[in-house]
Design a protein around this motif. Structure first.
Motif, mmCIF file in Angstrom:
data_model
loop_
_atom_site.group_PDB
_atom_site.id
_atom_site.type_symbol
_atom_site.label_atom_id
_atom_site.label_comp_id
_atom_site.label_asym_id
_atom_site.label_seq_id
_atom_site.Cartn_x
_atom_site.Cartn_y
_atom_site.Cartn_z
ATOM 1 N N LEU A 72 0.855 -1.196 0.000
ATOM 2 C CA LEU A 72 0.000 0.000 0.000
ATOM 3 C C LEU A 72 0.884 1.236 0.000
ATOM 4 O O LEU A 72 1.563 1.518 1.002
ATOM 5 C CB LEU A 72 -0.896 0.019 1.237
ATOM 6 N N ASP A 73 0.876 1.978 -1.125
ATOM 7 C CA ASP A 73 1.749 3.153 -1.202
ATOM 8 C C ASP A 73 1.248 4.301 -0.332
ATOM 9 O O ASP A 73 2.025 5.156 0.082
ATOM 10 C CB ASP A 73 1.949 3.610 -2.647
ATOM 11 N N ILE A 74 -0.051 4.344 -0.048
ATOM 12 C CA ILE A 74 -0.604 5.325 0.896
ATOM 13 C C ILE A 74 -1.461 4.547 1.880
ATOM 14 O O ILE A 74 -2.415 3.875 1.484
ATOM 15 C CB ILE A 74 -1.472 6.382 0.191
ATOM 16 N N CYS A 75 -1.127 4.599 3.154
ATOM 17 C CA CYS A 75 -1.919 3.851 4.127
ATOM 18 C C CYS A 75 -1.843 4.489 5.501
ATOM 19 O O CYS A 75 -0.923 5.244 5.809
ATOM 20 C CB CYS A 75 -1.477 2.390 4.194
ATOM 21 N N GLY A 76 -2.844 4.175 6.303
ATOM 22 C CA GLY A 76 -2.870 4.588 7.698
ATOM 23 C C GLY A 76 -2.829 3.343 8.569
ATOM 24 O O GLY A 76 -3.669 2.454 8.427
ATOM 25 N N ILE A 77 -1.842 3.248 9.451
ATOM 26 C CA ILE A 77 -1.685 2.075 10.312
ATOM 27 C C ILE A 77 -2.101 2.465 11.729
ATOM 28 O O ILE A 77 -1.555 3.406 12.311
ATOM 29 C CB ILE A 77 -0.238 1.562 10.299
#
Length: 871
Positions: free
Chosen positions: A411-416
């Motif tokens: 995922l090149d853009i993600c929120g963990i």
């Protein structure tokens, strides 16, 4: 208006309202009893408005002295939008040639709101005039609703703002958050924080929380123990396996929907399971992890920001009930509905009631002074939570862990989402656990945290999509003028094609993408330009820009690399408020005014109005002329300028004192062996555009030689059909300047008889139609008058009358016949053609006219079509 226009080149979003004041034209505001007092009472905030003639006291002073109601409506429309939360500050009101009719122009942020504000402003001002009550609050509320529904959310807004900073054009593709950045083959698509670079497989994986957890667990990433069930009868077994306390959540939920935390009894678990199933059938049962909720944001697999999230909460004051405290918190202007603002209003739901029940309190309970109560089980901003920026405190090991998770998920853009006691020590030491990995994370908590530094998290997204300042725009050539636009556009497209580009172009004939016609019709307006710039195949755009589109909606692009103005001559005068040639030139000038500073405006040095446009331009200027001795060209080149001329029967490009012969004029088929002066004029700016675009001279010459005037390449532009015993030419000439150029060509034509099939355009002035007849009678021995399908406000008889008046001014015998139907007229003139005659037919619908002649040609000659440039 959605693009640069005659009202403003820099402001794209404008409402242009044509307002008829009717009986109120004779009543400026100082002659309407009580008007000043009424408007001051209803809209006191207008006192902050200033007028272009800025007087002390501003707008209200103008009202007191007397101004027209159109001017008042302009300011009211702007202020209504401002009161609804949309800052719109630009406006103009200008009279027209018709008494009582005005152009009221003002800015908008959201198109539907701008249109509503225009209508509401008219209603409001009319009520002020009549002294009736007007409910302004209803208008403001409706505009606020439109604003909430149509405006960008914080994530999308931050990305478009960052794109603007980088001079990257963007366009909304639907009513929500689907945005195209860039143009043509250099476009990127985003939907909030999902990008066209984001893997669909990765998004699907992140949407299944259990699969995500299993994938990460296999790679030794700390995740909470859990399982998935879909029947309530399996709940007890899951509880025995995992143990209390528990969390239940839907397998594919988001924004905290359906989640219950800190479950400690079987009865609570049953209620929580059923709640989760309102979102998805499969429910995750997992161990509840104590700690603080952190959101790690990663872009291009790099950690960008970290926020500590706190669930929605209230603090007691000893006197207010819980509901009153919630209402007070929601009054914060930073809180809005859904994602419209940086924080979300707290809503009381089942989860809130359950939390209060657990504490043996209710909404009408009064909290003691200083006591905090959390109202949600999750810390999502979308459920009313707040965030603090803690990016600078993350331990390097935790940075590595988060970036590893993003890479594992692809995922090149993600929120963990991570639960941990702190982020300053490695999670392996403090028991930190990965709860979720989210595709399309919201940026609100990072853009405007309640505490800590705001982070420009949009910048790394744009840098990922366009690394190292990669260009987001494709070359755009914009062509305008009275005559020659379409042929010039087609020729430039042909030149670009020969240079290896995948070209998209628009003309009055249609829209064309990489040789393929996409749509036939008059496509010289902004909507057609947007179609070309939207197509991901196109890497070079050539756009014809006609008067009508510019006046109705502005241009379909914000900037161009090369602009061309072929000429300005009498056409459309008397239409749409155009009274003079200067008015028409002002409309055409919008196109070169959009040229990039490092781009080129190519102007006709033989046309005074076009040449004078250079004074208002902030870009490079290139000139063209039929006269190699043109003093303007010589001065321009003496200053190291760029120009194209015809000299010694050659097309020549001049750069300063340097000259380069490109090709002999009569070797270019489009010039009809050098006899078609109008075509020579079209080739000059096209050649300059090719040269500026760094096409090689070899490519330019080859393309000029292969551009054969025919229905395929130049439909309706001097298409000559070589019949067995005579020639037929089809052309779109429809105004005085076009007929003057045609007359020059006809002088070179040797024929036993010259026959013209002509028509007039009904919405032109009497004198314009008469001039068509006047010039036609000079060059033809016989005339057939036909009529277009759309006579544009006149009857066929009225058009014939005006044409005959022009014909009668010529002192020579001309045979005239009226055959109203075009197809019938074409059949008649060809059936009765004399040997070695030359027939000219002016086209109404070019495609239809050519189809009619092609059909006749095949029947009469029984062979393939032949076209000639030799007359």
């Amino acid at each position: 208006m959605r693009g640069p226009s005659i009202w403003s080149v820099s402001r794209k979003k404008l409402i242009n309202m044509k307002l008829d004041l009717g009986k109120y034209e004779d009543f400026p505001t100082n002659k309407i009893h009580g008007f000043k007092e009424a408007i001051e009472e209803l809209m006191p905030s207008l006192k902050n408005h200033r007028c272009s003639e800025d007087k002390e006291g501003g707008f209200f002073e103008r009202v007191r002295e007397g101004t027209w109601l159109g001017h008042v409506i302009e300011h009211v429309a702007l202020e209504l939008q401002t009161l609804a939360g949309m800052d719109c500050g630009f406006g103009r009101t200008r009279s027209t040639d018709t008494k009582g009719i005005y152009h009221v122009v003002f800015a908008y942020e959201i198109e539907r709101a701008g249109i509503y504000a225009a209508q509401a402003a008219c209603r409001l001002v009319e009520k002020l005039v009549t002294g009736d009550f007007y409910d302004i609050d209803a208008d403001i509320k409706e505009l606020q609703v439109i604003n909430r529904r149509d405006k960008y959310g914080p994530t999308t807004l931050s990305l478009t703002a960052e794109a603007e900073k980088r001079n990257i054009p963007y366009r909304r593709l639907n009513n929500n958050s689907l945005i195209m950045l860039g143009q043509g083959s250099r476009q990127k698509i985003i939907c909030t924080s999902l990008a066209s670079t984001t893997s669909n497989l990765a998004v699907n994986m992140a949407g299944d929380k259990e699969k995500t957890k299993r994938l990460l667990a296999k790679e030794y990433i700390p995740v909470p123990k859990g399982t998935v069930i879909y029947r309530e009868k399996h709940l007890a077994e899951a509880i025995d396996e995992i143990g209390f306390p528990l969390v239940t959540k839907p397998i594919d939920g988001n924004h905290g929907r359906g989640i219950t935390t800190r479950i400690t009894t079987y009865e609570q678990a049953v209620i929580a399971f059923r709640y989760a199933q309102t979102v998805s059938e499969d429910v995750i049962i997992e161990k509840y992890i104590q700690g603080t909720d952190f959101r790690f944001l990663l872009v291009n697999f790099k950690l960008i920001a970290v926020a500590k999230r706190t669930p929605a909460m209230i603090t007691g004051d000893g006197t207010s009930t819980i509901q009153q405290l919630i209402d007070d918190v929601n009054k914060d202007p930073a809180r809005g509905e859904g994602h419209e603002n940086i924080l979300t209003k707290i809503k009381v739901d089942k989860g809130t009631i359950d939390i209060l029940d657990e504490k043996n309190i209710a909404l009408d309970s009064v909290l003691p002074m200083g006591e905090n109560v959390f109202l949600k089980n999750t810390a999502n901003i979308s459920s009313g939570g707040t965030a603090s920026d803690v990016t600078d405190f993350v331990h390097p090991e935790n940075v590595f862990l988060a970036e590893r998770v993003a890479r594992l998920m692809n995922l090149d853009i993600c929120g963990i989402d991570i639960m941990a006691n702190n982020i300053e020590t490695p999670f392996t030491e403090n028991g930190g656990t990965i709860l979720e990995v989210n595709a399309g994370p919201g940026f609100r908590m990072h853009l405007a945290p309640s505490k800590g530094w705001a982070r420009n998290v949009a910048e790394p997204v744009i840098n990922m999509l366009y690394p190292n300042d990669a260009p987001a725009r494709i070359p755009v050539v914009a062509v305008t003028g009275t005559n020659g636009k379409t042929t010039t556009t087609r020729l430039i497209a042909h030149l670009a094609n020969a240079a290896g580009h995948r070209v998209g172009f628009t003309t009055t004939d249609g829209i064309f993408i990489n040789h393929h016609p996409i749509y036939y019709g008059d496509c010289s307006g902004p909507a057609s330009a947007e179609v070309v710039l939207r197509d991901p195949l196109v890497d070079f755009a050539v756009l014809e820009c006609a008067r009508g589109g510019i006046m109705r909606s502005g241009l379909g692009f914000d900037k161009c690399n090369i602009s061309i103005v072929t000429n300005v001559s009498e056409d459309h005068i008397g239409l749409d408020g155009l009274s003079t040639l200067e008015d028409l030139a002002n409309v055409k000038a919008v196109v070169p005014q959009t040229t990039f500073k490092n781009g080129h405006a190519i102007l006709n040095a033989d046309d005074d109005l076009v040449y004078n446009m250079r004074k208002d331009l902030d870009c490079n200027i290139a000139l063209f002329s039929m006269d190699s001795e043109n003093k303007r060209i010589k001065r321009h080149c003496a200053n190291d300028g760029l120009a194209a001329i015809v000299e010694d029967e050659y097309f020549v490009i001049c750069k300063g004192e340097w000259k380069s012969r490109i090709i002999k004029v009569n070797e270019v088929p489009l010039t009809f062996s050098g006899k078609a002066e109008c075509m020579v004029k079209n080739i000059l700016p096209a050649m300059l555009a090719a040269y500026i675009s760094n096409f090689t001279v070899e490519n330019i010459v080859a393309a000029l030689k292969s551009f054969i005037p025919s229905p395929e390449l130049t439909p309706g532009r001097m298409n000559i059909f070589a019949f067995n015993r005579f020639n037929v030419m089809v052309d779109y000439a429809h105004n005085e300047a076009g007929y003057i150029e045609l007359q020059k060509y006809m002088r070179s034509v040797n024929a036993s008889v010259k026959v013209g099939v002509i028509s007039g355009t009904g919405d032109r002035r009497d004198s314009d139609i008469q001039n068509i007849g006047f010039y036609a009678a000079q060059m033809f021995d016989e005339l057939i008058i036909k009529h277009d399908k759309d006579c544009r406000g006149r009857t066929p008889e009225q058009i014939t009358e005006q044409l005959m008046k022009g014909i009668s001014k010529v002192k020579k015998e001309v045979l005239v016949k009226v055959i109203s139907d075009e197809a019938e007229a074409i059949h008649y003139v060809i059936d009765n053609a004399k040997k070695d005659c030359f027939i000219f037919i002016t086209a109404d619908d070019v495609k239809e006219t050519l189809a009619t002649i092609t059909g006749i040609y095949k029947n009469k000659t029984e062979k393939s079509l032949e076209f000639t440039t030799n007359t």
